[in-house]
Write a protein that holds these residues in place. Structure first.
Motif, PDB file in Angstrom:
ATOM      1  N   ILE A  28       0.747  -1.088   0.014  1.00  0.00           N
ATOM      2  CA  ILE A  28       0.008   0.104  -0.093  1.00  0.00           C
ATOM      3  C   ILE A  28       0.807   1.210  -0.053  1.00  0.00           C
ATOM      4  CG2 ILE A  28      -2.026  -1.082   1.101  1.00  0.00           C
ATOM      5  CD1 ILE A  28      -0.945   0.152   3.858  1.00  0.00           C
ATOM      6  N   THR A  29       0.381   2.345  -0.543  1.00  0.00           N
ATOM      7  CA  THR A  29       0.845   3.875  -0.372  1.00  0.00           C
ATOM      8  C   THR A  29      -0.176   4.553   0.428  1.00  0.00           C
ATOM      9  OG1 THR A  29       1.909   3.312  -2.529  1.00  0.00           O
ATOM     10  CG2 THR A  29       1.594   5.927  -1.642  1.00  0.00           C
ATOM     11  N   VAL A  30       0.482   4.994   1.536  1.00  0.00           N
ATOM     12  CA  VAL A  30      -0.290   5.812   2.438  1.00  0.00           C
ATOM     13  C   VAL A  30       0.386   7.277   2.405  1.00  0.00           C
ATOM     14  CG1 VAL A  30      -0.849   6.120   5.048  1.00  0.00           C
ATOM     15  CG2 VAL A  30      -0.355   3.794   4.153  1.00  0.00           C
ATOM     16  N   GLN A  31      -0.889   8.093   2.020  1.00  0.00           N
ATOM     17  CA  GLN A  31      -0.534   9.547   1.988  1.00  0.00           C
ATOM     18  C   GLN A  31      -0.723  10.521   3.033  1.00  0.00           C
ATOM     19  OE1 GLN A  31      -2.380  11.678  -1.265  1.00  0.00           O
ATOM     20  NE2 GLN A  31      -1.076  13.481  -1.184  1.00  0.00           N
ATOM     21  N   PHE A  32       0.116  11.181   3.841  1.00  0.00           N
ATOM     22  CA  PHE A  32      -0.274  12.141   4.834  1.00  0.00           C
ATOM     23  C   PHE A  32       0.079  13.502   4.361  1.00  0.00           C
ATOM     24  CE2 PHE A  32       1.565   8.223   6.364  1.00  0.00           C
ATOM     25  CZ  PHE A  32       0.899   7.827   7.444  1.00  0.00           C
ATOM     26  N   PRO A  33      -0.264  14.341   4.784  1.00  0.00           N
ATOM     27  CA  PRO A  33      -0.142  16.041   4.447  1.00  0.00           C
ATOM     28  C   PRO A  33       1.256  16.076   4.435  1.00  0.00           C
ATOM     29  CG  PRO A  33      -1.688  15.815   6.422  1.00  0.00           C
ATOM     30  CD  PRO A  33      -1.213  14.475   6.363  1.00  0.00           C
ATOM     31  N   SER A  34       2.349  15.360   5.163  1.00  0.00           N
ATOM     32  CA  SER A  34       3.734  15.930   5.172  1.00  0.00           C
ATOM     33  C   SER A  34       4.576  14.977   4.277  1.00  0.00           C
ATOM     34  CB  SER A  34       4.243  15.771   6.498  1.00  0.00           C
ATOM     35  OG  SER A  34       3.884  14.611   7.106  1.00  0.00           O
ATOM     36  N   GLY A  35       3.727  13.866   3.446  1.00  0.00           N
ATOM     37  CA  GLY A  35       4.286  13.069   2.693  1.00  0.00           C
ATOM     38  C   GLY A  35       3.842  11.890   2.487  1.00  0.00           C
ATOM     39  N   THR A  36       4.603  10.670   1.900  1.00  0.00           N
ATOM     40  CA  THR A  36       3.927   9.412   1.654  1.00  0.00           C
ATOM     41  C   THR A  36       4.794   8.410   2.083  1.00  0.00           C
ATOM     42  OG1 THR A  36       4.759   9.239  -0.700  1.00  0.00           O
ATOM     43  CG2 THR A  36       2.477  10.380  -0.407  1.00  0.00           C
ATOM     44  N   ILE A  37       4.258   7.237   2.184  1.00  0.00           N
ATOM     45  CA  ILE A  37       5.352   6.095   2.664  1.00  0.00           C
ATOM     46  C   ILE A  37       4.705   5.003   1.821  1.00  0.00           C
ATOM     47  CG2 ILE A  37       4.220   5.387   4.762  1.00  0.00           C
ATOM     48  CD1 ILE A  37       7.008   5.027   5.496  1.00  0.00           C
ATOM     49  N   ARG A  38       5.423   3.988   1.269  1.00  0.00           N
ATOM     50  CA  ARG A  38       4.936   2.787   0.951  1.00  0.00           C
ATOM     51  C   ARG A  38       5.441   1.682   1.561  1.00  0.00           C
ATOM     52  NH1 ARG A  38       6.930   2.857  -5.265  1.00  0.00           N
ATOM     53  NH2 ARG A  38       8.709   3.502  -4.294  1.00  0.00           N
ATOM     54  N   VAL A  39       4.321   0.718   1.920  1.00  0.00           N
ATOM     55  CA  VAL A  39       4.847  -0.743   2.726  1.00  0.00           C
ATOM     56  C   VAL A  39       4.419  -1.538   1.622  1.00  0.00           C
ATOM     57  CG1 VAL A  39       4.117  -1.862   4.742  1.00  0.00           C
ATOM     58  CG2 VAL A  39       3.736   0.592   4.761  1.00  0.00           C
ATOM     59  N   LEU A  40       5.727  -2.491   1.383  1.00  0.00           N
ATOM     60  CA  LEU A  40       5.407  -3.387   0.326  1.00  0.00           C
ATOM     61  C   LEU A  40       6.300  -4.597   0.763  1.00  0.00           C
ATOM     62  CD1 LEU A  40       6.934  -0.997  -2.192  1.00  0.00           C
ATOM     63  CD2 LEU A  40       4.971  -1.815  -1.935  1.00  0.00           C
ATOM     64  N   ASN A  41       5.655  -5.927   0.293  1.00  0.00           N
ATOM     65  CA  ASN A  41       6.169  -7.157   0.439  1.00  0.00           C
ATOM     66  C   ASN A  41       6.608  -7.485  -0.856  1.00  0.00           C
ATOM     67  OD1 ASN A  41       6.750  -9.766   0.903  1.00  0.00           O
ATOM     68  ND2 ASN A  41       4.641 -10.363   1.473  1.00  0.00           N
ATOM     69  N   LEU A  42       8.024  -7.305  -0.973  1.00  0.00           N
ATOM     70  CA  LEU A  42       8.903  -7.733  -2.142  1.00  0.00           C
ATOM     71  C   LEU A  42       9.724  -8.786  -1.918  1.00  0.00           C
ATOM     72  CD1 LEU A  42       9.649  -4.017  -3.328  1.00  0.00           C
ATOM     73  CD2 LEU A  42       7.923  -5.506  -4.016  1.00  0.00           C
ATOM     74  N   ALA A  43       9.549 -10.062  -2.904  1.00  0.00           N
ATOM     75  CA  ALA A  43      10.374 -11.194  -2.468  1.00  0.00           C
ATOM     76  C   ALA A  43      10.577 -11.708  -0.908  1.00  0.00           C
ATOM     77  CB  ALA A  43      11.812 -11.125  -2.726  1.00  0.00           C
ATOM     78  N   ASP A  44       9.334 -11.558  -0.449  1.00  0.00           N
ATOM     79  CA  ASP A  44       9.126 -11.948   1.108  1.00  0.00           C
ATOM     80  C   ASP A  44      10.100 -11.299   1.964  1.00  0.00           C
ATOM     81  OD1 ASP A  44       7.600 -14.064   0.363  1.00  0.00           O
ATOM     82  OD2 ASP A  44       9.107 -15.737   0.179  1.00  0.00           O
ATOM     83  N   GLU A  45      10.345  -9.970   1.601  1.00  0.00           N
ATOM     84  CA  GLU A  45      10.974  -9.071   2.615  1.00  0.00           C
ATOM     85  C   GLU A  45       9.851  -7.548   2.748  1.00  0.00           C
ATOM     86  OE1 GLU A  45      13.905  -9.117   4.163  1.00  0.00           O
ATOM     87  OE2 GLU A  45      14.207 -11.283   3.242  1.00  0.00           O
ATOM     88  N   ILE A  46       9.623  -7.202   3.906  1.00  0.00           N
ATOM     89  CA  ILE A  46       9.130  -6.157   4.208  1.00  0.00           C
ATOM     90  C   ILE A  46       9.853  -4.747   3.690  1.00  0.00           C
ATOM     91  CG2 ILE A  46       7.565  -4.675   5.651  1.00  0.00           C
ATOM     92  CD1 ILE A  46       6.146  -7.115   5.069  1.00  0.00           C
ATOM     93  N   VAL A  47       9.439  -3.931   2.884  1.00  0.00           N
ATOM     94  CA  VAL A  47      10.134  -2.698   2.532  1.00  0.00           C
ATOM     95  C   VAL A  47       9.367  -1.647   2.932  1.00  0.00           C
ATOM     96  CG1 VAL A  47      11.187  -1.419   0.532  1.00  0.00           C
ATOM     97  CG2 VAL A  47      11.343  -3.927   0.654  1.00  0.00           C
ATOM     98  N   LEU A  48       9.837  -0.553   3.534  1.00  0.00           N
ATOM     99  CA  LEU A  48       9.187   0.751   3.854  1.00  0.00           C
ATOM    100  C   LEU A  48      10.110   1.559   2.762  1.00  0.00           C
ATOM    101  CD1 LEU A  48       9.065   0.600   7.653  1.00  0.00           C
ATOM    102  CD2 LEU A  48       7.471   0.003   6.065  1.00  0.00           C
TER     103      LEU A  48
END
Length: 66
Positions: A28-48
């Motif tokens: 998912i991509t989460v958007q806040f007033p001060s920016g965005t962050i993506r929380v991803l599961n890539l090749a069984d690794e959690i990536v922020l």
């Protein structure tokens, strides 16, 4: 992540990996007033990822807009 704790969430979008016959949700991509962050599961690794290009995999990541 700490800069987003307690902040209002403006939007959440699904991120999908698309390449050839492959098409599946990876995070998912989460958007806040001060920016965005993506929380991803890539090749069984959690990536922020905050405002970061993830190399060759980036061209296959697509946000779902509904």
């Amino acid at each position: 992540m700490t800069r987003f704790v307690g902040r209002r969430i403006l939007s959440v979008r699904e991120v999908r990996y698309r390449h050839g016959d492959y098409d599946f949700a990876v995070g998912i991509t989460v958007q806040f007033p001060s920016g965005t962050i993506r929380v991803l599961n890539l090749a069984d690794e959690i990536v922020l990822a905050q405002d970061r290009h993830l190399g060759p995999v980036e061209e296959h990541l697509h946000q779902v807009v509904r």
